[in-house]
Write a protein that holds these residues in place. Structure first.
Motif, PDB file in Angstrom:
ATOM      1  N   VAL A  45       2.034   2.333  -4.786  1.00 62.68           N
ATOM      2  CA  VAL A  45       0.903   3.533  -3.981  1.00 62.68           C
ATOM      3  C   VAL A  45       1.937   4.629  -3.703  1.00 62.68           C
ATOM      4  O   VAL A  45       2.415   4.438  -2.529  1.00 62.68           O
ATOM      5  N   ASP A  73      -0.898   6.474  -2.065  1.00 57.71           N
ATOM      6  CA  ASP A  73      -1.753   6.800  -1.425  1.00 57.71           C
ATOM      7  C   ASP A  73      -2.831   5.399  -0.356  1.00 57.71           C
ATOM      8  O   ASP A  73      -3.991   4.987  -1.679  1.00 57.71           O
ATOM      9  N   GLY A  74      -2.565   4.504   0.325  1.00 54.56           N
ATOM     10  CA  GLY A  74      -2.975   3.025   0.119  1.00 54.56           C
ATOM     11  C   GLY A  74      -4.319   3.485   0.467  1.00 54.56           C
ATOM     12  O   GLY A  74      -5.096   3.189   0.673  1.00 54.56           O
ATOM     13  N   ARG A  75      -4.787   4.595   1.299  1.00 54.73           N
ATOM     14  CA  ARG A  75      -6.474   5.011   1.518  1.00 54.73           C
ATOM     15  C   ARG A  75      -7.392   4.968   0.426  1.00 54.73           C
ATOM     16  O   ARG A  75      -8.743   4.080   0.761  1.00 54.73           O
ATOM     17  N   THR A  76      -6.856   5.272  -0.713  1.00 59.44           N
ATOM     18  CA  THR A  76      -7.600   5.454  -1.819  1.00 59.44           C
ATOM     19  C   THR A  76      -6.713   4.315  -2.700  1.00 59.44           C
ATOM     20  O   THR A  76      -7.759   3.891  -4.099  1.00 59.44           O
ATOM     21  N   GLY A  77      -5.699   3.720  -3.019  1.00 54.24           N
ATOM     22  CA  GLY A  77      -4.915   2.987  -4.255  1.00 54.24           C
ATOM     23  C   GLY A  77      -4.653   4.241  -5.452  1.00 54.24           C
ATOM     24  O   GLY A  77      -4.321   3.198  -6.129  1.00 54.24           O
ATOM     25  N   ARG A  78      -4.564   4.883  -4.677  1.00 58.79           N
ATOM     26  CA  ARG A  78      -3.930   6.098  -5.846  1.00 58.79           C
ATOM     27  C   ARG A  78      -2.651   5.821  -6.297  1.00 58.79           C
ATOM     28  O   ARG A  78      -1.077   5.641  -5.529  1.00 58.79           O
ATOM     29  N   GLU A  79      -2.585   4.866  -7.105  1.00 65.71           N
ATOM     30  CA  GLU A  79      -0.345   4.918  -7.626  1.00 65.71           C
ATOM     31  C   GLU A  79       0.323   6.029  -7.795  1.00 65.71           C
ATOM     32  O   GLU A  79      -0.062   7.194  -8.185  1.00 65.71           O
ATOM     33  N   ASP A 122       0.569  -1.179   0.060  1.00 67.21           N
ATOM     34  CA  ASP A 122       0.166   0.119   0.070  1.00 67.21           C
ATOM     35  C   ASP A 122       0.518   1.377  -0.080  1.00 67.21           C
ATOM     36  O   ASP A 122      -0.040   2.346   0.392  1.00 67.21           O
TER      37      ASP A 122
END
Length: 398
Positions: free
Chosen positions: A53, A55-61, A32
């Motif tokens: 990633v 931002d592990g909260r949203t999965g934004r790469e 994440d």
């Protein structure tokens, strides 16, 4: 591209494949979280990689231009600004701080030299009174608190790492000399001419693009040990240097705390609050030693002067070695932080960030990660791989 099973995006020039392998090893366990690496040699990009990633909260790469908090790498940027002012004859390392900042004379600090204030010898590594978040968000309040404080030791007589306060010492010198806030001067002198995204004081329009910082298991374990050790002494000054008595969390970040907060990122906190992409930082450091994007920030004579050792050996507050070495704000090659050798200068940052220049090989380097670890070997291993490349004939000169 692939390296040790890690999915890595970007490019690597012929001969720099060992650096790709080292970066792949650094990110292979990231789930994440992510990281980025950029290396310029002779003013040209030879390594430009990213993975994982943001931002592990949203999965934004993580993307090529993802900005991240660079923590104490910011001190290196501030040291570049000071060195440029010295080069222009507007600042003198040997002068007194009070020549530029008269109020700093309070509480026995009148004889403090600029060179001591910026090389962790000011005696202001931690505050005697508790600071609040409101204090660090208010430039005038923070610099006034430092100017009024009685030092913890006689300035110039010893060194101890000024983890956060260093930025207000250097930043106020920049402000007094230029009339501009340090983040504004960084934009004017460095970021805009080079065409890179780097800030001290993040604009609101890019808040959502910044990588979200995560505390890794080794940093969490160190935090628990530090909390326990702090209970055993009246005041744990190195621990207090990180928190300022409560203004920041002791790990510097939380889910919505410290440098993960929008208001903290928006503020100019030049001891640890710089934000930029790996590509931006590597470009800036490259421009200190060779013309890059049409810009050369520092000349050789200035670098020679700015990289003379000022602080080394055991610090004032006892901590186990090995210990780093400091020049005029710049971190030098040492057992505690390996770069490419005696021609290197830069600054690392909390959690694994590494950024520096090397004169001999005309290198600009930056490794950034949002998985923060303690005693982190990732950047060190990547620097070691680069050292093997540039020390051989494997790399093709761009």
């Amino acid at each position: 591209m692939s390296a040790r099973g890690a999915s890595v995006s970007g490019t690597v020039a012929p001969g720099y494949e060992p650096v790709l392998e080292a970066f792949g090893a650094a990110v292979e366990n990231d789930v994440d979280t992510g990281a980025a690496l950029c290396v310029l040699q002779h003013g040209e990009v030879v390594v430009d990689l990213w993975a994982g990633v943001a931002d592990g909260r949203t999965g934004r790469e993580w993307e090529a231009d993802t900005p991240s908090v660079v923590f104490s790498c910011t001190k290196g940027l501030m040291s570049i600004l000071l060195a440029r002012l010295v080069q222009e004859g507007r600042l003198d390392y040997e002068a007194l701080v009070t020549d530029y900042w008269p109020e700093y004379a309070a509480a026995g600090k009148a004889s403090t030299a600029v060179k001591d204030a910026i090389s962790h010898r000011a005696g202001l590594s931690a505050p005697r009174v508790d600071w609040s978040r409101a204090d660090i968000l208010d430039w005038d309040r923070a610099t006034t608190l430092l100017a009024e404080q009685e030092p913890l030791w006689r300035p110039g007589a010893a060194w101890n790492y000024h983890a956060i306060t260093h930025g207000w010492l250097t930043g106020e010198l920049v402000r007094r000399v230029t009339g501009r806030m340090p983040g504004d001067y960084l934009s004017q002198l460095v970021a805009e001419p080079l065409g890179v995204d780097a800030w001290v004081g993040l604009p609101d329009e890019v808040q959502d693009s910044v990588a979200h910082m995560v505390v890794g298991p080794t940093l969490e374990a160190l935090h628990l040990r530090q909390v326990e050790q702090a209970r055993l002494v009246a005041v744990d000054w190195p621990f207090r240097a990180m928190t300022l008595g409560g203004a920041l969390p002791d790990r510097l970040v939380g889910d919505d705390d410290g440098f993960n907060r929008a208001d903290v990122r928006r503020a100019q906190i030049p001891g640890a609050g710089g934000i930029g992409s790996a590509r931006a930082l590597a470009t800036i450091w490259s421009a200190t030693v060779t013309e890059t994007n049409g810009v050369r920030l520092l000349d050789d004579a200035t670098i020679e002067r700015a990289t003379r050792v000022q602080s080394s050996g055991a610090p004032f507050f006892a901590v186990p070695g090995p210990w780093p070495r400091w020049a005029m704000g710049f971190q030098l090659d040492s057992e505690a932080r390996r770069y490419l050798g005696p021609e290197s200068f830069g600054h690392d940052g909390a959690g694994g960030q590494v950024a520096f220049a090397d004169r001999r090989h005309e290198i600009g380097f930056a490794f950034l990660t949002n998985r923060m670890e303690a005693d982190d070997p990732r950047g060190t291993a990547i620097v070691a791989a680069l050292d093997r490349v540039v020390g051989s004939s494997a790399a093709v000169r761009p």
